[in-house]
Write an enzyme that holds these catalytic residues in place. Structure first.
Site, PDB file in Angstrom:
ATOM      1  N   LYS A 145       0.819  -1.210   0.000  1.00 15.04           N
ATOM      2  CA  LYS A 145       0.000   0.000   0.000  1.00 15.04           C
ATOM      3  C   LYS A 145       0.854   1.261   0.000  1.00 15.04           C
ATOM      4  O   LYS A 145       0.585   2.207  -0.750  1.00 15.04           O
ATOM      5  CB  LYS A 145      -0.928  -0.005   1.230  1.00 15.04           C
TER       6      LYS A 145
ATOM      7  N   ARG B 279       2.751   6.002  -3.217  1.00 17.30           N
ATOM      8  CA  ARG B 279       3.853   6.842  -3.684  1.00 17.30           C
ATOM      9  C   ARG B 279       4.048   6.700  -5.186  1.00 17.30           C
ATOM     10  O   ARG B 279       4.279   7.698  -5.891  1.00 17.30           O
ATOM     11  CB  ARG B 279       5.132   6.481  -2.924  1.00 17.30           C
TER      12      ARG B 279
ATOM     13  N   ASP C 165       1.765  -0.253  11.984  1.00 12.55           N
ATOM     14  CA  ASP C 165       0.465  -0.662  11.441  1.00 12.55           C
ATOM     15  C   ASP C 165       0.049  -2.056  11.888  1.00 12.55           C
ATOM     16  O   ASP C 165      -1.090  -2.468  11.632  1.00 12.55           O
ATOM     17  CB  ASP C 165       0.490  -0.629   9.910  1.00 12.55           C
TER      18      ASP C 165
ATOM     19  N   ARG D 290      -6.632   3.134  18.153  1.00  6.53           N
ATOM     20  CA  ARG D 290      -6.412   1.691  18.075  1.00  6.53           C
ATOM     21  C   ARG D 290      -6.141   1.054  19.432  1.00  6.53           C
ATOM     22  O   ARG D 290      -6.386  -0.140  19.616  1.00  6.53           O
ATOM     23  CB  ARG D 290      -5.276   1.373  17.098  1.00  6.53           C
TER      24      ARG D 290
ATOM     25  N   ARG E   7      -7.724  -2.776   9.800  1.00  6.07           N
ATOM     26  CA  ARG E   7      -6.761  -3.677  10.449  1.00  6.07           C
ATOM     27  C   ARG E   7      -7.373  -4.353  11.680  1.00  6.07           C
ATOM     28  O   ARG E   7      -7.061  -5.518  11.977  1.00  6.07           O
ATOM     29  CB  ARG E   7      -5.490  -2.910  10.814  1.00  6.07           C
TER      30      ARG E   7
END
Length: 445
Positions: A23, A28, A325, A356, A397
């Site tokens: 990702k 980018r 992440d 989170r 996630r």
């Protein structure tokens, strides 16, 4: 949508191209191709909810692009060849899109408004606004320091002021924004970080002919950029490797389910991205790295993962940045391990798609996990998962982590709002099923 997963499965298989392209690299590559001079071809581009806002932004900047399956073609216009958008650019829920776009628009000197979802508008943007203003960018945020961001135009013959910037928190998105703005400076832009955030921007810009240097000075990670003159960037021709953040869910799933074995091919093994893999290996995880090679300037390889008996561990310091992440799925692995696991120095988790730390603790407690929330992390004591109904809170996630937990629970686990997993891993549930998991997917009103 709700997905119910049932325990008792054994996962087996080899993944070749089923894993989405990385990702971070996909984001980018799309934007950098737009500011290159000429035609770029980007294979295995991640086409997902979180990357579509970047493609839509290219359209807003009048940059031609097309998708052939997962191959992205972009006709680059150069930094100064972009057109000012005629309407606010909607960055969706993607902070990466907003922050990287801000850097490119700053270098191009274009007026623009960058906005997004309510969730994105809660994320702090002062960390890019202040240093951009220091560089001479006419940019402002909303009164609370969040999106929408507003940039004013700048004369075509003017340059930004190269600066030496110190980031209080290591952040690849912030660093990338400022490096991209540095393309509009005369002279060298230097950015110092307290830790090694992911360096995809540096690697990609180097491949496009930009002088980017990185070094460690007294524990500080220093990156400097000197733009070429004339400012002409070479187009991209690359094959994006598999996303290690997406692979993390499959890695942990194989480690904690008895008798499982997976081979995940051509995954990005950039040192700034493999903190979780290192931690899992230290916890006793049987993860073998083979067929190491370089793909598009990025270290890559295959992973062979076998079910293992894990033990608790502690995660803090610079390693937090290299697995920022992956903490939701790390928490599942920690709950399945023997002993206690402790996470510290991870307050940044409260500023992601959700808080989170808070939502992870809330939902794991429903499944019987002993988890204690801290200001900058959490601690988990190993124990058995029980079944139940949990909520993804719109966090892709978290949704996938809760599904993995269901593989070893004492009864089925139902994840409400599971459709958000498509933000970064379209087809995740179908892939789990193809590897041996038992699950059902239902539409909800």
């Amino acid at each position: 949508m709700k997905t119910t997963i049932f325990p008792g499965a054994t996962l087996q298989g080899t993944l070749e191209r089923e894993l989405p392209g990385d990702k971070s690299i996909s984001h980018r590559a799309a934007l950098f191709a737009a500011v290159a001079e000429g035609q770029s071809e980007i294979r295995h581009f991640q086409v997902s909810g979180v990357t579509r806002p970047m493609l839509q932004a290219l359209t807003a900047l009048k940059v031609p692009w097309s998708l052939d399956g997962d191959t992205l073609h972009v006709t680059g216009r150069g930094v100064r060849g972009l057109n000012a958008p005629s309407f606010p650019i909607d960055c969706g829920n993607s902070a990466t899109t907003l922050r990287l776009l801000a850097g490119v628009l700053a270098a191009a000197g274009l007026p623009a408004v960058l906005e997004g979802t309510p969730g994105l508008k809660r994320r702090p943007m002062g960390r890019i606004v202040a240093p951009l203003q220091q560089m001479g960018v006419p940019i402002s945020a909303s009164p609370d320091g969040c999106a929408p961001l507003r940039l004013q135009g700048r004369p075509a013959d003017s340059s930004l002021q190269a600066q030496h910037l110190l980031l209080p928190v290591a952040s690849a998105q912030v660093k990338s924004c400022l490096l991209l703005a540095g393309l509009g400076c005369e002279g060298t832009t230097r950015i110092d970080e307290p830790g090694p955030s992911r360096d995809h921007t540096e690697r990609m810009l180097q491949s496009m002919g930009v002088t980017v240097c990185s070094e460690v000075r007294e524990g500080i990670y220093c990156v400097s950029l000197c733009p070429p003159r004339p400012l002409e960037l070479t187009p991209l021709h690359l094959n994006i490797p598999g996303d290690p953040s997406a692979a993390a869910f499959l890695i942990v799933a194989a480690l904690i389910t008895a008798g499982s074995e997976l081979c995940i091919q051509n995954i990005c093994l950039n040192p700034t991205r493999i903190g979780l893999i290192e931690v899992l290996q230290e916890m006793g995880g049987d993860i073998e790295v083979v067929n190491q090679h370089i793909e598009g300037g990025e270290p890559c390889g295959d992973l062979r993962v076998r079910s293992s008996h894990l033990h608790g561990t502690s995660v803090s310091g610079e390693r937090v940045v290299r697995m920022i992440d992956e903490f939701p799925i790390f928490a599942v692995a920690a709950a399945a391990a023997q002993g206690e696991s402790v996470v510290s120095d991870a307050a940044e988790l409260r500023l992601k798609e959700s808080d989170r730390i808070s939502v992870l603790a809330k939902e794991l407690r429903i499944l019987g996990v002993q988890i204690s929330e801290k200001a900058d992390g959490f601690s988990i004591t190993a124990g058995a998962f029980k079944g139940g109904s949990v909520d993804a809170h719109g966090d892709h996630r978290l949704a996938m982590s809760l599904l993995v937990a269901g593989l070893i629970s004492s009864a089925s686990v139902t994840v409400l709002g599971s459709e958000c997993s498509a933000e970064s891993f379209p087809g995740f549930a179908d892939l789990l099923r193809s590897l041996g998991a038992r699950l059902t997917v239902e539409q909800t009103l």
